[in-house]
Design an enzyme around this catalytic site. Structure first.
Site, short mmCIF file in Angstrom:
data_model
loop_
_atom_site.label_atom_id
_atom_site.label_comp_id
_atom_site.label_asym_id
_atom_site.label_seq_id
_atom_site.Cartn_x
_atom_site.Cartn_y
_atom_site.Cartn_z
N GLU A 268 -27.09 -20.80 -22.00
CA GLU A 268 -27.03 -19.34 -22.04
C GLU A 268 -25.71 -18.82 -21.47
O GLU A 268 -25.14 -17.86 -22.00
CB GLU A 268 -28.21 -18.74 -21.28
N ARG A 272 -23.39 -16.71 -24.14
CA ARG A 272 -23.31 -15.27 -23.86
C ARG A 272 -22.02 -14.92 -23.12
O ARG A 272 -21.24 -14.08 -23.58
CB ARG A 272 -24.51 -14.82 -23.03
N ASP A 401 -32.24 -25.56 -33.31
CA ASP A 401 -31.59 -24.67 -34.26
C ASP A 401 -30.06 -24.67 -34.27
O ASP A 401 -29.43 -25.09 -35.24
CB ASP A 401 -32.11 -23.24 -34.07
N GLU A 535 -32.27 -13.09 -35.94
CA GLU A 535 -32.03 -14.17 -36.90
C GLU A 535 -32.26 -13.75 -38.36
O GLU A 535 -31.54 -14.21 -39.26
CB GLU A 535 -32.91 -15.38 -36.56
N THR A 621 -23.44 -18.72 -31.74
CA THR A 621 -24.86 -18.46 -31.93
C THR A 621 -25.35 -17.20 -31.22
O THR A 621 -26.50 -16.82 -31.36
CB THR A 621 -25.69 -19.68 -31.48
#
Length: 639
Positions: A268, A272, A401, A535, A621
């Protein structure tokens, strides 16, 4: 002179042996010579001899050792000049276990090791040792030092990078119809509304709680603050919300503290914070974003200190200690976490000139290339100690993913030079098509999960990104493969759209199933929520740009209307707990990725293709744009 004392009451001991006078004389002469020989031999023993130290004073021993060493050094020096080898140090520098009786090969190894250790460190006062041609000679301290090769500090050529872009970052804004512009402006207003409420009630916290009008910190970022600020920066810039962007930039400059001590998710923090900072630097050229990204990147490196180099999932940003998630099977690392570092870490090396970041993620590739893939698939759990799979659970949704996403995007970001990433992606997608892609009784195509050979016929909201990923990869395939993959991408995106349209709110659940007569709907209460996830609209954006079929914009506008109706509250946007009721309960959380991803992808869906053109950018992502390396972006002449 040796005196043989005669003891009272006993004859002299030579006489006791019955020796005559001539024999006595010879015997005494022999004994005297023997004693003389023994004492004289002490001076010929090696310096380290214990007997010599017994009979000689300490100072005399040191003097003899020095004399012996000087003699040995002279001989060695002569030999050195003949063979052009470095001068060996005094014998005292050799390891303690060296001895004249040691085998010759061992002695040579020991001497070589001693030579590599260099000459003695101490030199005469006022001079320094200079070693040349195998000999050392003293130089006066006033002599000029030898010239050293100087290397210019690394500098990233930002202006050259901007010139390498094929399209303006914000596009040309030409030829659009009024309806498209009006819809884009509506999404821009939603972004401003979300930001203004965050700024008013939660600035500096990680996320806004819009119902209670306060901030949320959480425990995912290791003490870092301002996740919404960092996630929103590039969206504010692209939407030309100039005042709001300056507010966010000012917070980064004055309040964004990296000296924290807490448990952070490596994944994360990377997608981010580092992703957001890197993207904003590339968009603006502002050095503060680059320096913060590089400093934070350094704090993540200790997570890679494992036997395999596969990083652990949790790291203390203060101490550097790392460990695996408590819920991860057998202390394993997660495929979607360690496999979602490649884009950002390559750019950290690009901007810093430090190859360590790139080497860390390339090593991950090496480990994955060695390990056997069951049926060609990549399971979600890998041991960072052994480099072996822990469980054979395969998912294109959560836990797996973005690993697949980063394979195709690594190839694109390298300007299609990273052939290893492209092959890994092609092979993985072939295995997914063969083992996981299924069609429901109602004709809906979906990607199931695989648990040790047994299929679980469900698809998570997170897996809905795959429609866009497959379409993006299909553009670079040939012939039948390209057409097949474009059809697969469209079918998966259509299935995800169905998961939205079959709910009462027209928003999709966290997961939906294809079993017991149910299709594209959540059958469990724990899967009925929607937390502002991006998504589905991500795939709409890619399919629109690659096909220009109007239905993708139409579907995207449906999402905008549903968000406005069911998620907009007085002080921001909130997720909902049940998408199958028209009066949903809100979860009181405006996720930072709503500003980073959901609103950005919706905005781009109604932009012209040259805004953050896919010819210039790939999205990490978290939807942070990172540039494709059209050229070597380093300054000319830099290493």
């Amino acid at each position: 002179m040796v005196v043989l004392r005669k003891l009272p009451g006993m004859p002299g001991w030579p006489a006791a042996l019955g020796l005559r006078l001539p024999q006595k004389f010879l015997f005494l002469l022999f004994l005297s010579g023997l004693l003389t020989l023994c004492f004289g031999a002490l001076f010929l023993l090696p310096d380290s001899s214990r007997f010599k130290r017994l009979f000689l004073p300490r100072r005399a021993t040191a003097s003899a050792s020095s004399s012996s060493s000087a003699s040995s050094s002279s001989a060695s020096s002569s030999s050195t000049r003949d063979t052009d080898l470095p001068r060996s140090p005094p014998a005292a520098a050799e390891p303690r276990h060296a001895s004249p009786a040691a085998p010759r090969r061992l002695r040579e190894k020991l001497r070589t090791a001693a030579r590599m250790a260099g000459p003695p460190a101490r030199t005469a006062p006022g001079s320094r040792q200079q070693v040349q041609g195998g000999e050392s000679r003293a130089q006066p301290a006033s002599a000029a030092p030898p010239a050293r090769e100087t290397r210019a500090p690394f500098r990233f050529d930002y202006e050259r990078f901007r010139r390498s872009l094929r399209h303006p970052v914000r596009g040309g804004r030409s030829g659009e119809d009024p309806e498209t512009r009006a819809r884009r402006m509506k999404i821009k207003e939603m972004m401003k509304f979300a930001w203004d409420n965050y700024k008013q009630y939660a600035l500096g916290k990680n996320e806004l709680r819009p119902l209670t009008k306060n901030g949320h910190i959480g425990n995912m970022f290791g003490g870092l603050r301002g996740a919404t600020v960092i996630d929103a920066l590039d969206t504010l810039y692209i939407m030309e919300l100039e005042e709001e962007f300056q507010e966010a930039k000012q917070w980064v400059e004055k309040s964004f503290d990296l000296n924290v001590n807490g448990e952070a998710s490596l994944f994360e923090v990377n997608i981010r914070y580092i992703g957001g900072l890197l993207a904003t630097y590339y968009l603006t050229g502002e050095e503060v974003f680059k320096s913060k990204a590089l400093e934070l990147g350094e704090k993540l490196l200790p997570a890679f200190n494992t036997p395999t180099g596969i990083p652990r999932g949790v790291i203390n940003l203060g101490s550097g200690m790392s460990w695996s998630w408590g819920w991860a099977s057998a202390g394993s690392s997660i495929l979607a976490e360690f496999g979602t570092l490649h884009l950002e870490f390559l750019h950290l090396s690009e901007l810093s000139g430090n190859p360590v970041f790139a080497e860390k993620v390339r090593n991950i590739r090496r480990v994955l290339s060695r390990v056997e893939k069951p049926q060609g698939l990549y399971p979600n759990f890998l041991s960072p100690v052994t480099g072996s799979w822990v469980q054979h659970h395969v998912s294109i949704g959560g836990l797996g993913d973005s690993f697949y996403e980063y394979l195709i995007k690594s190839w694109l970001m390298s300007d299609k030079k990273d052939s290893e990433a492209k092959k890994m992606y092609d092979d993985a997608l072939e295995a997914i098509e063969k083992h996981l892609v299924k069609k429901s009784a109602g004709g809906l195509t979906y990607i199931a999960e695989w648990r040790g050979g047994i299929l679980d016929h469900k698809m998570g909201h997170l897996a809905c990104f795959s429609g866009g990923m497959i379409a993006l990869g299909a553009q670079h395939s040939a012939g039948d493969r390209r057409q097949r993959h474009m059809e697969l991408a469209a079918e998966i995106t259509s299935t995800c759209h169905e998961s939205y349209t079959r709910s009462d709110t027209k928003l999709g659940p966290e997961a939906f199933r294809f079993d017991a007569g149910s299709e594209a709907t959540a059958t469990r209460l724990s899967e009925r929520y929607y937390i502002l996830r991006p998504e589905v609209v991500e795939s709409y954006m890619y399919l629109w740009r690659l096909t220009h079929q109007p239905k993708y914009r139409h579907w995207g506008w449906e999402v905008v209307q549903a968000l406005e109706k069911h998620c907009r509250v007085e002080a921001g946007f909130s997720g909902i707990r049940d998408v199958y009721t028209t009066t949903p309960t809100h979860d009181n959380m405006q996720q930072s990725f709503f500003l980073a991803e959901t609103l950005k992808y919706l905005y781009l869906l109604f932009c012209e293709d040259d805004v953050l053109s896919l010819e210039d950018w790939v999205f990490n992502t978290e939807a942070h744009p990172l540039p494709i390396n059209h050229t070597d972006l380093r300054a000319a002449g830099q290493p």
